[in-house]
Design an enzyme around this catalytic site. Structure first.
Site, PDB file in Angstrom:
ATOM      1  N   GLU A  21     -20.745  36.523  25.561  1.00  0.00           N
ATOM      2  CA  GLU A  21     -20.911  37.820  24.891  1.00  0.00           C
ATOM      3  C   GLU A  21     -20.562  38.964  25.828  1.00  0.00           C
ATOM      4  O   GLU A  21     -21.014  39.014  26.975  1.00  0.00           O
ATOM      5  CB  GLU A  21     -22.348  37.981  24.401  1.00  0.00           C
ATOM      6  CG  GLU A  21     -22.562  39.302  23.653  1.00  0.00           C
ATOM      7  CD  GLU A  21     -23.862  39.305  22.894  1.00  0.00           C
ATOM      8  OE1 GLU A  21     -24.014  38.444  21.996  1.00  0.00           O
ATOM      9  OE2 GLU A  21     -24.718  40.157  23.193  1.00  0.00           O
ATOM     10  N   TYR A  53     -21.730  46.249  19.870  1.00  0.00           N
ATOM     11  CA  TYR A  53     -21.397  47.678  19.914  1.00  0.00           C
ATOM     12  C   TYR A  53     -22.668  48.486  20.106  1.00  0.00           C
ATOM     13  O   TYR A  53     -23.774  47.982  20.004  1.00  0.00           O
ATOM     14  CB  TYR A  53     -20.583  48.146  18.709  1.00  0.00           C
ATOM     15  CG  TYR A  53     -21.167  48.019  17.324  1.00  0.00           C
ATOM     16  CD1 TYR A  53     -22.255  48.781  16.910  1.00  0.00           C
ATOM     17  CD2 TYR A  53     -20.574  47.177  16.396  1.00  0.00           C
ATOM     18  CE1 TYR A  53     -22.734  48.699  15.629  1.00  0.00           C
ATOM     19  CE2 TYR A  53     -21.047  47.086  15.103  1.00  0.00           C
ATOM     20  CZ  TYR A  53     -22.140  47.854  14.715  1.00  0.00           C
ATOM     21  OH  TYR A  53     -22.605  47.772  13.432  1.00  0.00           O
ATOM     22  N   HIS A  81     -19.943  42.081  16.599  1.00  0.00           N
ATOM     23  CA  HIS A  81     -21.254  42.338  16.024  1.00  0.00           C
ATOM     24  C   HIS A  81     -21.107  43.349  14.890  1.00  0.00           C
ATOM     25  O   HIS A  81     -20.184  44.165  14.882  1.00  0.00           O
ATOM     26  CB  HIS A  81     -22.198  42.909  17.079  1.00  0.00           C
ATOM     27  CG  HIS A  81     -22.715  41.877  18.029  1.00  0.00           C
ATOM     28  ND1 HIS A  81     -23.980  41.920  18.548  1.00  0.00           N
ATOM     29  CD2 HIS A  81     -22.136  40.776  18.569  1.00  0.00           C
ATOM     30  CE1 HIS A  81     -24.174  40.896  19.349  1.00  0.00           C
ATOM     31  NE2 HIS A  81     -23.052  40.186  19.391  1.00  0.00           N
TER      32      HIS A  81
END
Length: 296
Positions: A21, A53, A81
Protein backbone atom coordinates in the site's frame (compact mmCIF):
# COMPACT_ATOMS: atom_id res chain seq x y z
CA UNK A 1 -3.81 -1.50 -17.53
CA UNK A 2 -6.90 -3.64 -17.31
CA UNK A 3 -6.34 -6.82 -15.31
CA UNK A 4 -7.95 -10.07 -16.38
CA UNK A 5 -7.30 -11.52 -12.91
CA UNK A 6 -10.15 -11.39 -10.43
CA UNK A 7 -9.05 -9.90 -7.13
CA UNK A 8 -9.88 -13.01 -5.09
CA UNK A 9 -8.07 -15.27 -7.57
CA UNK A 10 -4.69 -13.91 -6.43
CA UNK A 11 -5.27 -15.72 -3.14
CA UNK A 12 -6.50 -19.04 -4.49
CA UNK A 13 -3.49 -20.20 -6.49
CA UNK A 14 -1.28 -21.42 -3.65
CA UNK A 15 1.66 -19.81 -1.92
CA UNK A 16 1.36 -16.58 0.01
CA UNK A 17 0.85 -13.64 -2.39
CA UNK A 18 1.59 -10.15 -1.10
CA UNK A 19 0.56 -6.61 -1.90
CA UNK A 20 1.86 -3.16 -0.99
CA UNK A 21 0.00 0.00 0.00
CA UNK A 22 1.20 3.46 -1.03
CA UNK A 23 0.00 7.01 -0.51
CA UNK A 24 0.22 9.99 -2.91
CA UNK A 25 3.36 12.10 -2.38
CA UNK A 26 2.96 15.87 -2.00
CA UNK A 27 5.74 16.85 -4.42
CA UNK A 28 7.18 15.74 -7.73
CA UNK A 29 10.41 14.82 -5.94
CA UNK A 30 8.36 12.63 -3.63
CA UNK A 31 6.76 11.01 -6.68
CA UNK A 32 10.18 10.27 -8.16
CA UNK A 33 11.30 8.66 -4.90
CA UNK A 34 8.09 6.65 -4.82
CA UNK A 35 8.72 5.35 -8.34
CA UNK A 36 12.22 4.24 -7.32
CA UNK A 37 10.86 2.43 -4.28
CA UNK A 38 8.09 0.79 -6.32
CA UNK A 39 10.74 -0.60 -8.66
CA UNK A 40 12.57 -2.07 -5.66
CA UNK A 41 9.38 -3.46 -4.13
CA UNK A 42 8.46 -5.04 -7.45
CA UNK A 43 11.34 -7.52 -7.07
CA UNK A 44 9.20 -9.35 -4.48
CA UNK A 45 6.58 -10.14 -7.15
CA UNK A 46 3.55 -8.59 -5.46
CA UNK A 47 0.09 -9.45 -6.74
CA UNK A 48 -0.89 -5.77 -6.85
CA UNK A 49 -0.34 -2.31 -5.36
CA UNK A 50 -2.91 -0.09 -3.67
CA UNK A 51 -2.94 3.68 -3.11
CA UNK A 52 -4.81 5.68 -0.48
CA UNK A 53 -5.98 9.27 -0.70
CA UNK A 54 -6.12 12.12 1.79
CA UNK A 55 -8.89 12.94 4.22
CA UNK A 56 -12.10 13.96 2.50
CA UNK A 57 -10.71 13.03 -0.90
CA UNK A 58 -8.15 15.81 -0.82
CA UNK A 59 -5.60 13.93 -2.93
CA UNK A 60 -7.87 11.95 -5.27
CA UNK A 61 -6.23 13.30 -8.41
CA UNK A 62 -2.73 12.54 -7.11
CA UNK A 63 -3.88 9.07 -6.10
CA UNK A 64 -4.85 8.37 -9.69
CA UNK A 65 -1.47 9.75 -10.82
CA UNK A 66 0.16 7.13 -8.57
CA UNK A 67 -2.12 4.38 -9.85
CA UNK A 68 -1.28 5.26 -13.45
CA UNK A 69 2.47 5.43 -12.86
CA UNK A 70 2.67 2.25 -10.79
CA UNK A 71 0.74 0.31 -13.44
CA UNK A 72 3.17 1.56 -16.07
CA UNK A 73 6.27 0.75 -13.99
CA UNK A 74 5.21 -2.71 -12.84
CA UNK A 75 2.66 -3.98 -15.35
CA UNK A 76 0.67 -5.18 -12.32
CA UNK A 77 -2.93 -4.61 -11.27
CA UNK A 78 -3.45 -1.49 -9.16
CA UNK A 79 -6.14 -0.45 -6.69
CA UNK A 80 -7.36 2.95 -5.56
CA UNK A 81 -9.01 3.60 -2.24
CA UNK A 82 -12.47 5.17 -2.34
CA UNK A 83 -14.47 6.55 0.58
CA UNK A 84 -17.98 7.92 1.03
CA UNK A 85 -16.68 11.12 2.67
CA UNK A 86 -17.93 14.34 1.12
CA UNK A 87 -19.20 12.76 -2.10
CA UNK A 88 -22.59 12.26 -3.67
CA UNK A 89 -23.37 9.05 -5.52
CA UNK A 90 -22.89 10.94 -8.77
CA UNK A 91 -19.44 12.13 -7.70
CA UNK A 92 -18.47 8.63 -6.62
CA UNK A 93 -19.48 7.29 -10.03
CA UNK A 94 -17.50 10.06 -11.72
CA UNK A 95 -14.43 9.04 -9.73
CA UNK A 96 -14.91 5.38 -10.58
CA UNK A 97 -15.16 6.16 -14.29
CA UNK A 98 -12.00 8.26 -14.11
CA UNK A 99 -10.22 5.56 -12.08
CA UNK A 100 -11.00 3.00 -14.78
CA UNK A 101 -9.81 5.39 -17.48
CA UNK A 102 -6.55 5.91 -15.57
CA UNK A 103 -5.90 2.18 -15.25
CA UNK A 104 -7.30 1.10 -11.87
CA UNK A 105 -8.30 -2.54 -11.63
CA UNK A 106 -9.54 -2.79 -8.07
CA UNK A 107 -11.22 -0.56 -5.47
CA UNK A 108 -10.59 -0.55 -1.72
CA UNK A 109 -14.09 0.51 -0.62
CA UNK A 110 -14.25 2.35 2.71
CA UNK A 111 -16.72 4.53 4.55
CA UNK A 112 -13.87 6.86 5.48
CA UNK A 113 -13.01 8.77 8.64
CA UNK A 114 -15.06 11.74 9.85
CA UNK A 115 -13.75 15.05 8.48
CA UNK A 116 -11.11 16.79 10.60
CA UNK A 117 -12.73 18.56 13.53
CA UNK A 118 -15.70 16.21 13.61
CA UNK A 119 -16.25 13.25 15.92
CA UNK A 120 -19.00 11.70 13.83
CA UNK A 121 -19.31 10.70 10.20
CA UNK A 122 -22.06 12.55 8.35
CA UNK A 123 -23.09 11.62 4.82
CA UNK A 124 -23.60 14.51 2.43
CA UNK A 125 -26.99 14.96 0.80
CA UNK A 126 -27.16 12.46 -2.05
CA UNK A 127 -24.25 10.49 -0.61
CA UNK A 128 -23.74 7.18 1.16
CA UNK A 129 -23.53 6.40 4.87
CA UNK A 130 -21.79 3.04 5.01
CA UNK A 131 -19.10 1.07 3.19
CA UNK A 132 -21.53 -1.72 2.33
CA UNK A 133 -23.59 0.84 0.38
CA UNK A 134 -20.45 1.79 -1.55
CA UNK A 135 -19.78 -1.87 -2.33
CA UNK A 136 -23.37 -2.22 -3.53
CA UNK A 137 -22.97 0.84 -5.78
CA UNK A 138 -19.78 -0.50 -7.36
CA UNK A 139 -21.32 -3.93 -7.90
CA UNK A 140 -24.44 -2.41 -9.45
CA UNK A 141 -22.82 0.17 -11.73
CA UNK A 142 -19.32 -1.22 -12.35
CA UNK A 143 -19.67 -4.98 -11.88
CA UNK A 144 -17.38 -5.83 -14.82
CA UNK A 145 -14.83 -3.08 -14.21
CA UNK A 146 -13.52 -3.54 -10.67
CA UNK A 147 -12.64 -6.07 -8.02
CA UNK A 148 -13.46 -4.86 -4.50
CA UNK A 149 -11.54 -5.04 -1.23
CA UNK A 150 -12.97 -3.94 2.11
CA UNK A 151 -11.40 -3.32 5.51
CA UNK A 152 -11.56 -5.58 8.56
CA UNK A 153 -10.50 -4.72 12.10
CA UNK A 154 -8.87 -7.47 14.21
CA UNK A 155 -9.04 -5.25 17.30
CA UNK A 156 -12.44 -3.73 16.40
CA UNK A 157 -13.07 -0.43 14.64
CA UNK A 158 -12.63 2.50 17.00
CA UNK A 159 -16.21 3.69 16.40
CA UNK A 160 -17.87 0.28 16.74
CA UNK A 161 -20.20 -0.37 19.68
CA UNK A 162 -18.54 -3.74 20.24
CA UNK A 163 -16.68 -6.52 18.37
CA UNK A 164 -19.88 -8.40 17.52
CA UNK A 165 -21.44 -5.36 15.84
CA UNK A 166 -18.19 -4.65 14.01
CA UNK A 167 -18.12 -8.18 12.59
CA UNK A 168 -21.76 -7.93 11.55
CA UNK A 169 -20.88 -4.74 9.66
CA UNK A 170 -18.03 -6.59 7.95
CA UNK A 171 -20.38 -9.39 6.90
CA UNK A 172 -22.71 -6.81 5.35
CA UNK A 173 -19.81 -5.51 3.25
CA UNK A 174 -18.89 -9.00 2.10
CA UNK A 175 -22.49 -9.95 1.38
CA UNK A 176 -22.79 -6.76 -0.69
CA UNK A 177 -20.11 -8.08 -3.03
CA UNK A 178 -16.59 -7.62 -1.63
CA UNK A 179 -13.97 -10.01 -3.03
CA UNK A 180 -11.50 -9.88 -0.15
CA UNK A 181 -11.04 -8.39 3.32
CA UNK A 182 -7.77 -6.58 4.10
CA UNK A 183 -7.23 -5.96 7.79
CA UNK A 184 -6.13 -2.91 9.67
CA UNK A 185 -2.56 -3.18 10.94
CA UNK A 186 -1.88 -5.20 14.09
CA UNK A 187 1.25 -6.17 16.01
CA UNK A 188 0.14 -9.36 17.78
CA UNK A 189 -0.79 -12.21 15.44
CA UNK A 190 -3.10 -13.73 18.06
CA UNK A 191 -5.42 -10.77 17.48
CA UNK A 192 -5.58 -11.67 13.80
CA UNK A 193 -6.18 -15.38 14.43
CA UNK A 194 -9.08 -14.61 16.78
CA UNK A 195 -10.52 -12.27 14.15
CA UNK A 196 -10.12 -14.89 11.41
CA UNK A 197 -11.87 -17.51 13.56
CA UNK A 198 -14.77 -15.12 14.22
CA UNK A 199 -15.06 -14.45 10.48
CA UNK A 200 -15.25 -18.20 9.88
CA UNK A 201 -18.01 -18.53 12.48
CA UNK A 202 -20.02 -15.81 10.72
CA UNK A 203 -19.44 -17.53 7.36
CA UNK A 204 -17.47 -14.63 5.93
CA UNK A 205 -16.11 -16.79 3.14
CA UNK A 206 -13.77 -14.50 1.21
CA UNK A 207 -9.98 -14.37 1.69
CA UNK A 208 -9.01 -12.53 4.91
CA UNK A 209 -5.69 -10.77 4.26
CA UNK A 210 -3.67 -9.56 7.26
CA UNK A 211 -2.21 -6.06 7.07
CA UNK A 212 1.31 -5.48 8.44
CA UNK A 213 3.14 -2.20 9.11
CA UNK A 214 6.78 -2.58 10.23
CA UNK A 215 7.68 -0.34 13.18
CA UNK A 216 10.63 1.69 11.95
CA UNK A 217 10.12 4.69 14.24
CA UNK A 218 8.50 4.02 17.60
CA UNK A 219 6.96 7.45 18.12
CA UNK A 220 5.37 7.28 14.69
CA UNK A 221 4.16 3.72 15.36
CA UNK A 222 2.55 4.77 18.65
CA UNK A 223 0.76 7.64 16.88
CA UNK A 224 -0.53 5.41 14.07
CA UNK A 225 -1.52 2.64 16.49
CA UNK A 226 -3.41 5.15 18.60
CA UNK A 227 -5.37 6.36 15.59
CA UNK A 228 -6.48 2.87 14.57
CA UNK A 229 -6.78 1.29 18.03
CA UNK A 230 -3.96 -1.20 17.46
CA UNK A 231 -2.21 -2.63 20.53
CA UNK A 232 1.59 -2.70 20.56
CA UNK A 233 2.78 -5.75 22.56
CA UNK A 234 4.63 -5.00 25.79
CA UNK A 235 7.67 -6.94 24.61
CA UNK A 236 7.99 -4.74 21.51
CA UNK A 237 7.41 -1.57 23.53
CA UNK A 238 10.11 -2.54 26.02
CA UNK A 239 12.61 -3.39 23.28
CA UNK A 240 11.97 -0.08 21.54
CA UNK A 241 12.28 1.92 24.76
CA UNK A 242 15.77 0.56 25.50
CA UNK A 243 17.02 0.92 21.91
CA UNK A 244 20.08 3.18 21.77
CA UNK A 245 19.37 4.86 18.44
CA UNK A 246 17.02 5.16 15.48
CA UNK A 247 18.93 2.45 13.61
CA UNK A 248 18.40 -0.01 16.47
CA UNK A 249 14.68 0.82 16.60
CA UNK A 250 14.50 0.21 12.86
CA UNK A 251 16.20 -3.19 13.18
CA UNK A 252 13.95 -4.25 16.09
CA UNK A 253 10.79 -3.20 14.25
CA UNK A 254 11.75 -4.91 11.01
CA UNK A 255 12.60 -8.14 12.83
CA UNK A 256 9.26 -8.07 14.64
CA UNK A 257 7.42 -7.68 11.32
CA UNK A 258 9.52 -10.47 9.80
CA UNK A 259 8.60 -12.78 12.69
CA UNK A 260 4.94 -11.82 12.23
CA UNK A 261 5.22 -12.66 8.54
CA UNK A 262 6.81 -16.07 9.11
CA UNK A 263 4.23 -16.97 11.75
CA UNK A 264 1.35 -15.88 9.48
CA UNK A 265 2.75 -17.97 6.63
CA UNK A 266 3.07 -20.98 8.94
CA UNK A 267 -0.56 -20.54 9.95
CA UNK A 268 -1.92 -20.62 6.42
CA UNK A 269 -2.93 -17.05 5.68
CA UNK A 270 -4.26 -16.45 2.18
CA UNK A 271 -1.81 -13.59 1.60
CA UNK A 272 -0.28 -10.54 3.32
CA UNK A 273 -0.76 -6.81 2.68
CA UNK A 274 2.08 -4.47 3.67
CA UNK A 275 1.71 -0.81 4.61
CA UNK A 276 5.11 0.43 3.43
CA UNK A 277 4.69 4.24 3.81
CA UNK A 278 6.17 4.71 0.31
CA UNK A 279 9.53 3.27 1.35
CA UNK A 280 11.25 0.03 0.42
CA UNK A 281 14.16 -0.47 2.83
CA UNK A 282 12.15 -2.03 5.67
CA UNK A 283 10.21 -4.27 3.28
CA UNK A 284 13.42 -5.42 1.59
CA UNK A 285 15.01 -6.42 4.90
CA UNK A 286 11.79 -7.95 6.21
CA UNK A 287 11.06 -10.06 3.11
CA UNK A 288 14.59 -11.10 2.16
CA UNK A 289 14.78 -14.85 1.62
CA UNK A 290 11.12 -15.56 2.32
CA UNK A 291 9.03 -17.56 -0.16
CA UNK A 292 6.39 -14.93 -0.76
CA UNK A 293 4.92 -13.29 -3.82
CA UNK A 294 3.26 -14.62 -6.94
CA UNK A 295 3.72 -18.32 -7.55
CA UNK A 296 2.97 -18.23 -11.25
Amino acid sequence: MTSTTKLSDHFRSGGCPISFELFPPKTEKGMQLLEQNVERLNQFKPAFFTCTYGAGGSTQSKTLDVVERVAKITGLPVATHLTCVGSTVEQLCDYLREAKRRGADYIVALRGDPPQGSDEFQAVEGGLRYANELVELIRKEFAQEFGIAVAGYPETHQEAVDAKTDLENLKRKVDAGADIVVTQLFYDNDDFYRFRDECDRLKIDVPIIPGILPVTNFQQAERIAGLCKARIPESLTNAMNVADCDEEQFAIGVEHAREQTIDLMNNGVAGIHYYVLNKSEAAEKMLEGLSLGQTS
